[in-house]
Each structure stands twice: as C-alpha cells, then as structure tokens.
Design a protein around this motif. Structure first.
Motif, PDB file in Angstrom:
ATOM      1  N   SER A  67       0.841  -1.194   0.000  1.00 31.18           N
ATOM      2  CA  SER A  67       0.000   0.000   0.000  1.00 31.18           C
ATOM      3  C   SER A  67       0.874   1.241   0.000  1.00 31.18           C
ATOM      4  O   SER A  67       2.074   1.185   0.289  1.00 31.18           O
ATOM      5  N   PHE A  68       0.258   2.359  -0.333  1.00 34.15           N
ATOM      6  CA  PHE A  68       0.951   3.645  -0.297  1.00 34.15           C
ATOM      7  C   PHE A  68      -0.093   4.749  -0.218  1.00 34.15           C
ATOM      8  O   PHE A  68      -1.296   4.505  -0.361  1.00 34.15           O
ATOM      9  N   PHE A  69       0.374   5.954   0.031  1.00 32.97           N
ATOM     10  CA  PHE A  69      -0.498   7.123   0.054  1.00 32.97           C
ATOM     11  C   PHE A  69      -0.084   8.059  -1.072  1.00 32.97           C
ATOM     12  O   PHE A  69       1.095   8.180  -1.396  1.00 32.97           O
ATOM     13  N   VAL A  70      -1.078   8.741  -1.657  1.00 29.01           N
ATOM     14  CA  VAL A  70      -0.812   9.759  -2.663  1.00 29.01           C
ATOM     15  C   VAL A  70      -1.614  11.002  -2.304  1.00 29.01           C
ATOM     16  O   VAL A  70      -2.607  10.940  -1.586  1.00 29.01           O
ATOM     17  N   ALA A  73      -9.394  10.978 -16.328  1.00 27.19           N
ATOM     18  CA  ALA A  73      -9.060  10.615 -17.711  1.00 27.19           C
ATOM     19  C   ALA A  73      -8.865  11.854 -18.571  1.00 27.19           C
ATOM     20  O   ALA A  73      -7.952  11.911 -19.406  1.00 27.19           O
ATOM     21  N   LEU A  74      -9.701  12.875 -18.365  1.00 26.06           N
ATOM     22  CA  LEU A  74      -9.536  14.133 -19.091  1.00 26.06           C
ATOM     23  C   LEU A  74      -8.183  14.777 -18.776  1.00 26.06           C
ATOM     24  O   LEU A  74      -7.538  15.353 -19.654  1.00 26.06           O
ATOM     25  N   ASN A  75      -7.774  14.663 -17.510  1.00 22.97           N
ATOM     26  CA  ASN A  75      -6.537  15.315 -17.074  1.00 22.97           C
ATOM     27  C   ASN A  75      -5.283  14.580 -17.532  1.00 22.97           C
ATOM     28  O   ASN A  75      -4.194  15.189 -17.569  1.00 22.97           O
ATOM     29  N   ALA A  76      -5.411  13.297 -17.881  1.00 25.47           N
ATOM     30  CA  ALA A  76      -4.237  12.527 -18.318  1.00 25.47           C
ATOM     31  C   ALA A  76      -4.663  11.439 -19.295  1.00 25.47           C
ATOM     32  O   ALA A  76      -4.497  10.252 -19.023  1.00 25.47           O
ATOM     33  N   PRO A  77      -5.212  11.796 -20.443  1.00 26.83           N
ATOM     34  CA  PRO A  77      -5.716  10.776 -21.381  1.00 26.83           C
ATOM     35  C   PRO A  77      -4.634   9.832 -21.887  1.00 26.83           C
ATOM     36  O   PRO A  77      -4.930   8.694 -22.248  1.00 26.83           O
ATOM     37  N   LEU A 135      -2.535   9.610  -8.235  1.00 20.18           N
ATOM     38  CA  LEU A 135      -2.441   8.164  -8.405  1.00 20.18           C
ATOM     39  C   LEU A 135      -2.222   7.817  -9.872  1.00 20.18           C
ATOM     40  O   LEU A 135      -1.350   7.005 -10.201  1.00 20.18           O
ATOM     41  N   ILE A 136      -2.997   8.426 -10.767  1.00 17.63           N
ATOM     42  CA  ILE A 136      -2.824   8.172 -12.198  1.00 17.63           C
ATOM     43  C   ILE A 136      -1.410   8.531 -12.637  1.00 17.63           C
ATOM     44  O   ILE A 136      -0.760   7.805 -13.397  1.00 17.63           O
ATOM     45  N   ALA A 137      -0.884   9.656 -12.127  1.00 13.72           N
ATOM     46  CA  ALA A 137       0.454  10.102 -12.507  1.00 13.72           C
ATOM     47  C   ALA A 137       1.539   9.172 -11.986  1.00 13.72           C
ATOM     48  O   ALA A 137       2.619   9.093 -12.572  1.00 13.72           O
ATOM     49  N   SER A 138       1.250   8.466 -10.890  1.00 13.76           N
ATOM     50  CA  SER A 138       2.264   7.582 -10.298  1.00 13.76           C
ATOM     51  C   SER A 138       2.390   6.260 -11.041  1.00 13.76           C
ATOM     52  O   SER A 138       3.337   5.509 -10.823  1.00 13.76           O
ATOM     53  N   SER A 142      -3.068   2.810 -16.786  1.00 17.58           N
ATOM     54  CA  SER A 142      -3.999   2.045 -15.971  1.00 17.58           C
ATOM     55  C   SER A 142      -5.398   2.101 -16.552  1.00 17.58           C
ATOM     56  O   SER A 142      -5.697   2.881 -17.463  1.00 17.58           O
ATOM     57  N   ILE A 143      -6.280   1.258 -16.001  1.00 13.11           N
ATOM     58  CA  ILE A 143      -7.698   1.210 -16.340  1.00 13.11           C
ATOM     59  C   ILE A 143      -8.468   1.669 -15.109  1.00 13.11           C
ATOM     60  O   ILE A 143      -8.217   1.182 -14.001  1.00 13.11           O
ATOM     61  N   ILE A 144      -9.408   2.578 -15.278  1.00 15.69           N
ATOM     62  CA  ILE A 144     -10.173   3.117 -14.157  1.00 15.69           C
ATOM     63  C   ILE A 144     -11.563   2.489 -14.145  1.00 15.69           C
ATOM     64  O   ILE A 144     -12.263   2.490 -15.162  1.00 15.69           O
ATOM     65  N   LEU A 145     -11.963   1.953 -12.990  1.00  9.63           N
ATOM     66  CA  LEU A 145     -13.320   1.443 -12.791  1.00  9.63           C
ATOM     67  C   LEU A 145     -13.888   2.121 -11.552  1.00  9.63           C
ATOM     68  O   LEU A 145     -13.328   1.988 -10.463  1.00  9.63           O
ATOM     69  N   THR A 146     -14.983   2.856 -11.725  1.00 10.51           N
ATOM     70  CA  THR A 146     -15.521   3.665 -10.637  1.00 10.51           C
ATOM     71  C   THR A 146     -16.960   3.286 -10.318  1.00 10.51           C
ATOM     72  O   THR A 146     -17.667   2.671 -11.115  1.00 10.51           O
ATOM     73  N   HIS A 147     -17.397   3.743  -9.133  1.00 12.06           N
ATOM     74  CA  HIS A 147     -18.787   3.572  -8.715  1.00 12.06           C
ATOM     75  C   HIS A 147     -19.321   4.891  -8.181  1.00 12.06           C
ATOM     76  O   HIS A 147     -18.647   5.573  -7.414  1.00 12.06           O
TER      77      HIS A 147
END
Length: 338
Positions: free
Chosen positions: A25-28, A228-232, A205-208, A212-217
């Motif tokens: 685990s880690f923190f961002v 995704a807009l910020n880092a397509p 997290l995306i930048a680290s 990756s693939i994002i799955l959200t709820h």
C-alpha cells in the motif's frame, strides 16, 4: 435474469487460485498544513493511563488518499485495474460482499489483472482532518433510510423500517436485503467540501502509474471521468458503474478522450428515485459528447438486456459476478484483458 453467455467460464474462473507477487500500500496526494489557534487539551491515552497535556498546534498532513495494491505473479493483463468507490463509502466495497462472497477485487485478480483499491480522501484508511480548521464544515453521515429508499434503491419511498420484518424492498431486488445491517457497517462520514482535494489525489495516483484502467462507482464516477480528461495518455479505459455525475460538455473537451474507450453501466429502478432521475441526464450529456467526439463509448442498461432487479450496489447484488463478467467481456473486446 437471463444467463450470461460465458456463465460456465465465469464459474470456472471463480474457483481459480491466484499466484500473488506483491501486496502492499501507499499514500498519494496530501499536503503539509500548519494548525494554529487550537486549544490545549488534556489527553488520557488508555484506561487508567497518565494524563498528558496536548498542544494541537503544528504541522499535519491533510488530503492524502490510501491505495492498496495486489500484483499477480503472472498477470495476463498489461495494465492494472483501479477500483474507486462511491460517496460515503470506502474501498471495502470491492473486497467482500455483505453476504460474504468474494468481491470484484478477487474477481478481477482471478481474471489476470493487477488490482489497486483506494480509500479516497477523508475515507477509511486515508483518515480525515480537523473541521472547520481544514475541512470547512462538519461531515454528513448516511442514514439507513437514505441508503435504502434513495441512493441504493433497495426499496421505494416509505419502505425503510428499523425492524427488518417491517421493511419493504423492491420486487425482485438483487441486493441481499437481509444483510442491510452488515452493509451499514461500511458507511463512513463524508464531507461536501473536498472535491478538489479528492480529484488531486486521484490525479496523483494516475500520474504515479505508467498506464492504468479506471473502474468507478457512483460519486467516484465524476472523479474517474475527470482524471481521464486530465491525463488521457495514461488511461487505457474508463468504466463507470452508475456515476452520480460527469464533466460538463460546456466546460470540457470530450475530444481529448477520443482514444480512451468508455463504458457506462446501469441497474434497475432508476426512474423511481428522484436522486437518479435528476442525476442520470447529466451523465448522459457527457456520454453523448464523447460519442460525438468519436470516442468508443457504450451505455449498458441492464434491464434492457433482460437483467432486472439490480440496485445501485452492483458489486454487492446477488448477481455481482455476472455483472463483473459483463465488464470483463467489454475489457476483452477492447484487448484490455486476456
């Protein structure tokens, strides 16, 4: 519910052991802040312990997000799957269902994907910060009635009751309503003032990660669509389970996501609950903007497929594995899973 065409394959997959290379685990996100003007207090750390004076003034970290990862020994997918929870919840939503079945974390690990589960800013192991010194107002606490009758759509208006025998659920609802109290244990406080901090942490997290693939709820949906807009260039796909909001086409350029496939997936009873009557059109506008920009985007309405009774808790309903299999099939179609 109609049988999924790959139901037998799904059952074999659910019985598969996995070989894990790494769990950690880690923190961002987060920043150091200085508290001042805080009152002095006396603290007793344990029963019958000594009294210690506490100076609450000084530096703290606020706005951090917790991320747990499980990496497979031999993943068959090239990119990790990030699981982002909804409002007033934490990453535990993905780990085990309220009725004790393996959750989507294990489903997608068994599908060959490395999986990262987050506790967003202010949730779970991410902890939270003082208010109003850091958070501008007090938190909200989800009640059982709000969850049952509105957000999660377990039953119609007026159907909640503290006595389980007096509760009424929607006819055919797939959520295991006898485990409502177990589900309520997962509720955590939420603040209405931390969207910017939360988006910053998700973007970090995306930048680290390379890709990756994002799955959200739910509430996580808007954060994922915006990340995704910020880092397509770093996002291979976005999967949104009943997002409660989305970027506005008036303020954001959907064409930035022309090469990032999107999936929106919806359950049942949406037209019977005002929160969702008001929420779905804004998401539809973003979907339509993506489609107009040439993005590969799909909108799955489960009842239209003959799959009825799903609540907002898609990953906890009694057919959650079949829903996950639909997502997996979509990932395979886009060469994102083996």
């Amino acid at each position: 519910m109609t049988d999924h065409p790959h139901a037998a394959d799904t059952q074999r997959q659910l019985q598969t052991c996995i070989s894990v290379r790494d769990i950690g685990s880690f923190f961002v996100g987060g920043e150091m802040l200085t508290l001042s003007g805080m009152p002095h207090r006396d603290r007793v750390s344990t029963n019958q312990g000594a009294v210690h004076p506490v100076d609450q003034n000084g530096e703290i970290i606020a706005g951090q997000m917790y991320v747990q990862y499980i990496r497979l020994e031999r993943p068959t997918g090239r990119w990790p799957l990030l699981l982002w929870h909804g409002g007033g919840m934490s990453g535990v939503n993905w780990e085990t269902t309220p009725d004790g079945r393996p959750g989507w974390q294990m489903f997608f690990l068994r599908s060959g994907l490395d999986v990262y589960v987050s506790d967003a800013v202010e949730r779970g192991r991410a902890s939270w910060a003082p208010y109003p010194e850091v958070y501008a107002e007090a938190p909200y606490f989800r009640t059982a009635r709000e969850a049952w009758e509105e957000t999660f759509r377990f039953g119609p208006a007026g159907s909640w009751h503290p006595d389980e025998a007096a509760r009424r659920s929607h006819e055919g609802v797939r959520f295991p309503v006898g485990r409502m109290e177990t589900f309520m244990h997962q509720f955590v406080p939420r603040w209405a003032t931390n969207n910017a901090r939360t988006q910053h942490a998700y973007d970090a997290l995306i930048a680290s990660l390379d890709t990756s693939i994002i799955l959200t709820h739910s509430q996580g949906g808007n954060f994922g669509l915006t990340a995704a807009l910020n880092a397509p260039e770093r996002v291979k796909a976005v999967i949104s389970l009943e997002p409660s909001g989305a970027p506005s086409p008036d303020d954001h350029d959907a064409a930035l996501l022309r090469d990032v496939p999107h999936l929106f997936l919806w359950g049942d009873y949406l037209d019977q609950h005002s929160f969702w009557v008001d929420s779905v059109p804004n998401v539809r506008h973003w979907h339509d903007a993506l489609a107009a920009a040439g993005t590969d985007v799909e909108w799955i309405d489960l009842p239209a497929r003959g799959i009825t009774g799903n609540s907002h808790a898609l990953m906890a309903d009694d057919n959650s594995d079949a829903i996950a299999a639909i997502v997996l099939e979509w990932l395979r179609k886009h060469s994102l899973a083996a």
